[in-house]
Design an enzyme around this catalytic site. Structure first.
Site, short mmCIF file in Angstrom:
data_model
loop_
_atom_site.label_atom_id
_atom_site.label_comp_id
_atom_site.label_asym_id
_atom_site.label_seq_id
_atom_site.Cartn_x
_atom_site.Cartn_y
_atom_site.Cartn_z
N GLY A 79 -0.77 8.36 -9.62
CA GLY A 79 -1.44 7.09 -9.91
C GLY A 79 -1.46 6.22 -8.68
O GLY A 79 -1.01 6.62 -7.61
N HIS A 119 -10.81 1.83 -2.98
CA HIS A 119 -11.15 1.33 -1.66
C HIS A 119 -11.96 0.05 -1.85
O HIS A 119 -13.11 -0.04 -1.46
CB HIS A 119 -11.93 2.39 -0.87
CG HIS A 119 -11.45 2.55 0.53
ND1 HIS A 119 -12.27 2.79 1.59
CD2 HIS A 119 -10.20 2.49 1.05
CE1 HIS A 119 -11.54 2.88 2.70
NE2 HIS A 119 -10.29 2.70 2.39
N ARG A 122 -8.77 13.76 1.41
CA ARG A 122 -7.63 14.20 2.22
C ARG A 122 -6.33 14.23 1.43
O ARG A 122 -5.35 14.80 1.89
CB ARG A 122 -7.47 13.28 3.44
CG ARG A 122 -8.58 13.41 4.47
CD ARG A 122 -8.22 12.77 5.80
NE ARG A 122 -7.99 11.35 5.72
CZ ARG A 122 -8.94 10.42 5.74
NH1 ARG A 122 -10.21 10.77 5.84
NH2 ARG A 122 -8.64 9.14 5.67
N ASP A 123 -6.33 13.64 0.24
CA ASP A 123 -5.10 13.70 -0.57
C ASP A 123 -4.83 15.11 -1.10
O ASP A 123 -3.77 15.67 -0.81
CB ASP A 123 -5.16 12.66 -1.69
CG ASP A 123 -4.78 11.26 -1.18
OD1 ASP A 123 -3.93 11.19 -0.27
OD2 ASP A 123 -5.33 10.27 -1.67
N HIS A 157 0.82 -1.20 0.00
CA HIS A 157 0.00 0.00 0.00
C HIS A 157 0.86 1.26 0.00
O HIS A 157 0.59 2.23 -0.69
CB HIS A 157 -0.91 -0.02 1.23
CG HIS A 157 -1.82 1.15 1.32
ND1 HIS A 157 -3.08 1.16 0.76
CD2 HIS A 157 -1.66 2.37 1.88
CE1 HIS A 157 -3.64 2.31 0.98
NE2 HIS A 157 -2.81 3.07 1.66
N GLN A 179 -10.32 7.56 10.95
CA GLN A 179 -10.53 8.49 9.84
C GLN A 179 -10.39 9.95 10.25
O GLN A 179 -10.32 10.28 11.43
CB GLN A 179 -11.93 8.26 9.27
CG GLN A 179 -12.13 6.89 8.67
CD GLN A 179 -11.36 6.70 7.38
OE1 GLN A 179 -11.50 7.49 6.46
NE2 GLN A 179 -10.54 5.68 7.32
#
Lengths: 968, 282
Positions: free
Chosen positions: A755, A303, A324-325, A232, A530
């Site tokens: 990406g 996800h 949040r990115d 990940h 989160q």
């Protein structure tokens, strides 16, 4: 004490929620249910008097116009015939989204004594059904055992205690992992037991490293390494070495990649050297220039696994995560657009055929859509673009791609952590959410809890994230912090580890605010709770920034500082629990080398009898799930919030035609706009992933051209979802797709800026592992100078001319025409980017000069579907002849109508602009194929120039297209 | 007076504040985005403004019921300030979630002037959130916000899950009508009642927006701030070909209702009415 409040609609008030559930029950083929009632339950614990609870009920929990309440027992359900009650509540430790708001509401009433609240929902199902059917309904529709359980007053009271940490308080004990003397077998066992997902070579590297240091790692150190080295976070496959072997007719060939990503996707960007690329492949999203003051950034993530287990929570937190990115890019971008692409199993799949433990595709779809809807809508970010695809191979493994675009001031587009900066944690509290494999520490729960990854057990809270966003952007505008990143996969361990890589960092784990007591130091460190962001703040600005958060009730806590030591040091109540060298943590990962094999599948072109009439196949394709209208989904998304929407996902005379791409104009008093599109077609990948990648890029680009954009400033994102790439054949397809990305993006002159990949998308049925079809999503973002040049795909005016732009070939492989005939075929659509680029450039100029009044790209279903959609979207008919379609090869009506060759458009041109249009398109393959008519029919003349091969009313066509998802 | 001052009220989950502020600024107001905490803590004074705008969003996540928590904050924490604001002849507009807040705070319709809750906005009959464009028929009402509109039927988007208007009882519903408090009704493009989806949520009597007896307090479910510029209209790209490309002017076609010229969308007039009133009267 605990008060239990029940709230329900008054008799005579239409219960829309209950009615919706009744419909879903009917879908399960249970027909006896007459009525479903819904009761909301609040278990309120604290020092509350009877008169106070009455006030809480009357003034907060109940709508006096439509609802009634009970706090001294339950509403009577007996004596009303066959009423079955089913009560559902969240398991302890799962975020209860309503708890915080309810507490606040009670405080606002001036009642201070509440400690904790747990909500539940009771369903009253009326009708002559057996208890087994009630259980079945519950299981299929009303609750998900991963996060919820069937409950009652007693159980909920017990849960309240668990949440308060009364059951299992935590006592500190430092845990060392005794691995220095472990052999290979023990190392692998350790990796598996601890759910570290590290391979043998990696485990050996860790063992040897600590052996050299002469001390065993603490559990926290080992976890940190595992998180940091995870697929990940590190993308080991994509960044690793690959020996790629390809079997061709001419014999095998081999190619060695040292770093697949750098030698394909990233190479495009490096070689194109576009001056408008601001930040690529480094930050949390890719950044390009927008106007003199602002840049735009874009990220798409998946996800998948969480959405398979808990569709609503999985898709919601997927959306929250990708928002949040951009928010964690540079020093914070304002999110302006969401895009979502889903791949599901067929929604009408028979329940009895479902593999065990797999949720039904329809339920997954409804849950995912609701999750994206509720998170995006509540965040106030328009979801204005997307796609949904269906294939049986996605049944056990649905794909959920969530994307977000952000707008960021030019001078806030970079970040730099300084030694001495404080580590500030902002947003949600930390709980056991998403700790891998860990289940909540309660005997009762372990007995019934799933053995699956705990990361599924997450429900998002979009309002927390909204508050964080609002305040962060304020702090950004006042320049109050140096760097920011999001807490995503791996939680603090990844976020802190990454941020402190260049400097070193020290964190005091006991300072981290917790949702409930009882977490170990390692749980705190790796929790994936989160809605948390991590900031680096100069000491002199800490008071000012804390004030910004405090003003809007956002929790922000200093948890450590960045150092000069280049070490990751963690403390729990002054005890050191982790001390790692950043160099080992980030660069100690042994390189992996994999083998990949690509062998073309043995496929043939089917022999399909050429039919005289193509009306029926056209109808069938319009009704096929991938092509059919997704209005049911689109309308549930607020696609217009922020007021920036300039080309909506639904266009045309009745606002219901399928737009090619969406356009937003994020600065309200400027004409400058952003176009976002998506290209995806896993069916082509069944024939050749190379051409699947090529086609996905072509599709994303032509959608941008179709709405009035240009190739001048287009950035791409790649998202690979693949099976297990440890298997050489799976990896072979992936490599081939990556090669396709390089060749085609390079030739079109469009760089990748970011990406993501999600591998291991497989599931097991009867001992056999089934992989998803290798699926590549290409997302494109283009900057548009003048939004007023936009065109939509709906036909505009009778008498206008229809041109086909771009050449058609016999490329029916993977087409929808073959699909409805149960075939795959072999002749996959190819891309000639050199000629494609010329076609797109010319057409883009023609659109910008106002020569085009409608434009639609040809994709699934080819020219026939594109023309039909344009006609019914515009409410105007079309007369068309296929013999004028630019074509190479042996002509056949069905090929001309349904082939899915790339780089093709159907264009409407005002009659008086015909010459100008022809001139503008000079050198490109175009054909004048028809005209717009007043009569509401779509009529096509075949290659013989006489016979009608398609003749259908617009209403029939539109009905066929809208039917599949109507009344969902 | 100069530019009227508008307070754009924010709370956790407000999300249409920027575009609402932009709309007010476009018609000459000065806006100030203020968090509810700032009012509660006395850092900002409601009294310093002429117009209070409560924008759309999901304040506190629509938890318990949409608008309920913010409504209670107004009711219990700012009661005096709000009452003073209203009694001094000032203006309030609530859009979407803001409308829900006003109704649930008892500020609308407030027929008996006692700030009691007399109506509600509840779950759509479709049981889900929907974003779609609707035609709104202007009713003969006291509402100052709808005085001067480009037409008797205007075109705006709705985007909500809880917009079904229900009055306490039949008597109240009759009073809303007879007292001229119904400002907008959902309709088809000719102004007729047309059921779902023209009425997107199942509101009783197609009610889309109401005002109080002073006509100064106004709430509506549709979003006027999302139609202030022609590019926000869902069919603006159809305009070009209906007209001469050299002479892009008025649409005229029924399917283009609401797209009157290439500058202004139907919603802007609502903000202008409020600002003009504030300029004249305050």
């Amino acid at each position: 004490m605990i008060w239990r409040v029940e709230v329900k609609n008054k008799p005579g008030i239409f219960d829309a929620a209950g009615e919706g559930i009744k419909k879903d029950i009917l879908d399960l083929n249970i027909k006896q249910v007459e009525e479903v009632g819904v009761i909301d339950i609040y278990n309120i614990e604290g020092k509350i008097t009877a008169s106070e609870i009455r006030r809480i009920c009357e003034e907060l929990l109940t709508d006096p116009i439509t609802q009634e309440y009970r706090y001294d027992g339950s509403f009577e359900t007996k004596g009303r015939g066959d009423v079955h009650a089913l009560e559902v509540c969240y398991k302890p430790g799962v975020m209860d989204p309503v708890e915080d708001s309810t507490k606040k509401g009670i405080r606002d009433l001036g009642i201070p004594g509440v400690n904790s609240i747990k909500t539940a929902r009771k369903y009253l199902i009326k009708g002559g059904i057996a208890q087994e059917q009630v259980n079945y309904i519950g299981d299929k529709l009303l609750y998900n055992k991963v996060i919820q359980h069937i409950s009652d007053a007693k159980k909920e009271a017990a849960d309240l205690k668990i949440e308060k940490g009364e059951v299992a308080p935590y006592k500190f004990r430092l845990i060392n992992v005794d691995m220095l003397e472990m052999d290979d077998k023990a190392l692998l066992a350790l990796s598996a037991k601890g759910q570290l997902f590290l391979n043998l070579n990696e485990m050996r590297t860790i063992r040897d490293y600590f052996k050299k240091l002469g001390k065993p790692p603490t559990d926290c150190e080992l976890e940190t390494i595992a998180q940091t080295w995870s697929e990940h976070c590190k993308h080991k496959t994509f960044r690793g070495a690959v020996e790629y072997k390809e079997i061709k007719k001419t014999g095998p060939s081999t190619r060695i990649y040292n770093n697949l990503l750098k030698e394909t996707i990233m190479k495009v960007t490096r070689e194109l050297k576009k001056s408008w690329c601001v930040s690529v492949f480094k930050d949390n999203s890719g950044v390009i220039k927008f106007n003199p003051k602002f840049n735009v950034c874009f990220k798409v993530e998946t996800h998948n696994h969480p959405s398979a287990l808990e569709p609503y929570g999985g898709a919601g937190t997927g959306t929250g995560g990708v928002i949040r990115d951009p928010l964690g890019t540079g020093r914070g971008a304002r999110p302006i657009l969401n895009t979502d692409v889903f791949c599901f199993g067929p929604p009408d799949y028979p329940h009895e055929k479902l593999p065990k433990g797999v949720l039904h595709p329809k339920r997954i779809m409804k849950g995912v859509v609701a999750g994206v809807r509720d998170y995006g809508n509540r965040m106030g970010i328009p979801t204005a673009n997307g796609a949904v695809l269906f294939d049986e191979r996605y049944i056990g493994n649905p794909l959920v791609f969530c994307g977000n675009v952000g707008l960021i001031p030019k001078d806030r587009s970079t970040k730099k952590v300084e030694s001495g900066d404080l580590v500030l944690l902002v947003g949600g509290r930390t709980g056991r959410d998403g700790i891998h494999g860990a289940t909540f520490s309660s005997g009762e729960l372990t007995a019934e809890s799933e053995t699956r990854s705990g990361s599924a057990v997450q429900i998002g809270n979009p309002i927390t994230e909204k508050k964080v966003t609002d305040t962060l952007l304020k702090a950004r505008d006042r320049n109050l912090f140096d760097a920011i990143t999001d807490c995503g996969g791996g939680g603090l361990s990844s976020a802190v580890g990454e941020m402190g890589e260049e400097t070193g960092v020290r964190v005091y784990l006991e300072k981290i605010p917790l949702k409930y007591k009882g977490l170990t130091y390692t749980e705190i460190w790796i929790s994936e709770a989160q809605e948390r962001m991590l900031l680096a703040v100069d000491k002199s600005k800490i008071d000012a920034i804390l004030e910004v958060f405090r003003k809007e009730d956002v929790e922000a806590t200093v948890i450590g500082e960045f150092t000069k030591t280049k070490r990751l040091e963690l403390f729990y109540n002054r005890k050191k629990v982790c001390d790692l060298d950043m160099r080992f943590l980030h660069n100690g990962l042994p390189k992996i080398k994999r083998t990949a094999l690509w062998e073309p599948p043995d496929l043939k072109e089917p022999q399909i009898q050429a039919e005289k009439q193509s009306t029926l196949p056209l109808m069938k394709i319009l009704s096929s799930l991938n092509v059919a209208s997704k209005e049911w989904i689109i309308r549930q998304y607020d696609h217009e919030v922020q007021g920036a929407s300039a080309l909506k996902p639904l266009v045309g005379a009745e606002n219901d035609g399928p737009s090619d791409a969406c356009i937003v104009k994020p600065i309200l008093d400027s004409k400058k706009a952003v176009i976002v599109s998506n290209g995806i077609n896993p069916m082509y990948g069944l024939i050749d992933p190379y051409w699947m990648a090529a086609s996905a890029i072509d599709e994303a680009l032509r959608q941008i051209i179709a709405v009035g954009g240009s190739l001048k400033e287009v950035a791409l994102l790649d998202n690979f979802c693949w099976g297990n790439t440890d298997k050489p054949d799976r990896l072979g397809g992936l490599v081939r797709a990556a090669q396709g990305c390089y060749d085609v993006a390079k030739a079109y002159g469009v760089p990748f800026i970011s990406g993501k990949d999600s591998l291991n998308n497989e599931y097991t049925v009867d001992g056999k592992s089934i992989a998803i079809p290798g699926t590549l999503l290409i997302s494109a973002m283009a900057v548009m100078d003048d939004v007023s040049k936009a065109v939509s795909m709906d036909l505009k005016k009778p008498g206008d001319l229809i041109f086909a732009v771009g050449a058609t070939y016999n490329e029916m492989g993977g087409s929808h025409y073959y699909h409805i005939n149960g075939e795959v075929g072999k002749n996959v659509p190819k891309v000639n980017a050199k000629s494609g680029k010329a076609v797109m450039r010319k057409l883009s100029k023609a659109v910008n000069r106002g020569l085009v009044s409608a434009c639609h790209d040809c994709s699934e279903g080819g020219i026939a579907v594109a023309c039909a959609e344009m006609a019914f979207a515009g409410g105007l008919g079309m007369e068309m002849r296929v013999d004028k379609v630019p074509y190479k090869g042996h002509k056949r009506n069905d090929i001309l109508l349904f082939s899915e060759s790339n780089t093709r458009f159907i264009v409407e041109v005002p009659r008086k602009l015909k010459k100008k249009f022809r001139k503008a398109m000079k050198g490109a393959p175009i054909g004048l194929i028809g005209e717009v008519t007043k009569e509401e029919r779509f009529r096509v003349t075949g290659i013989d120039g006489k016979s009608a091969v398609i003749d259908a009313g617009l209403k029939e066509l539109k009905d066929a297209w809208q039917r599949p998802f109507k009344g969902f | 007076m100069g530019r009227p001052r508008v307070v754009i009220l924010r709370a956790a989950g407000t999300n249409c504040d920027r575009e609402t502020a932009f709309a007010f600024e476009e018609v000459g107001a000065k806006t100030d985005s203020v968090h509810i905490n700032q009012l509660v803590r006395g850092e900002k004074e409601l009294n310093n403004y002429q117009i209070l705008a409560i924008p759309g969003g999901f304040t506190y996540g629509d938890d318990i019921a949409s608008g309920k928590l913010l409504a209670n904050e107004l009711r219990y924490k700012l009661e005096d300030e709000v009452k003073r604001f209203i009694s001094s002849g000032k203006l309030i507009i609530g859009i979407c979630n803001g409308f829900q807040v006003l109704v649930k705070a008892g500020l609308l319709p407030n027929l008996n002037s006692g700030f009691q809750i007399e109506a509600t906005l509840t779950l759509n009959n479709s049981a889900r959130f929907e974003d779609r464009w609707v035609y709104l028929k202007r009713m003969h009402s006291r509402c100052i916000w709808t005085k001067d509109l480009p037409d008797d039927i205007i075109y705006l988007p709705v985007a909500h899950g809880e917009g079904r208007f229900i009055a306490r009882d039949e008597t109240l519903l009759r009073l809303l009508d007879s007292e001229g408090l119904i400002a907008f009704k959902y309709s088809d493009k000719e102004g007729n009642s047309a059921g779902y989806p023209a009425n997107p949520n199942g509101s009783i009597e197609d009610i889309a927006g109401i005002c109080d007896q002073t006509g100064r307090i106004f709430g509506l479910m549709p979003h006027p701030e999302r139609h202030i510029h022609y590019t926000q209209h869902p069919r603006w790209t159809r305009l070009r070909s209906f007209c001469d490309s050299e002479n892009i002017g008025f649409g005229g076609q029924a399917s283009l209702r609401g797209l009157r010229n290439l500058k202004e969308g139907d919603g802007l007039a609502i903000f202008r009415n409020g600002v003009i009133y504030a300029k004249k009267m305050l």
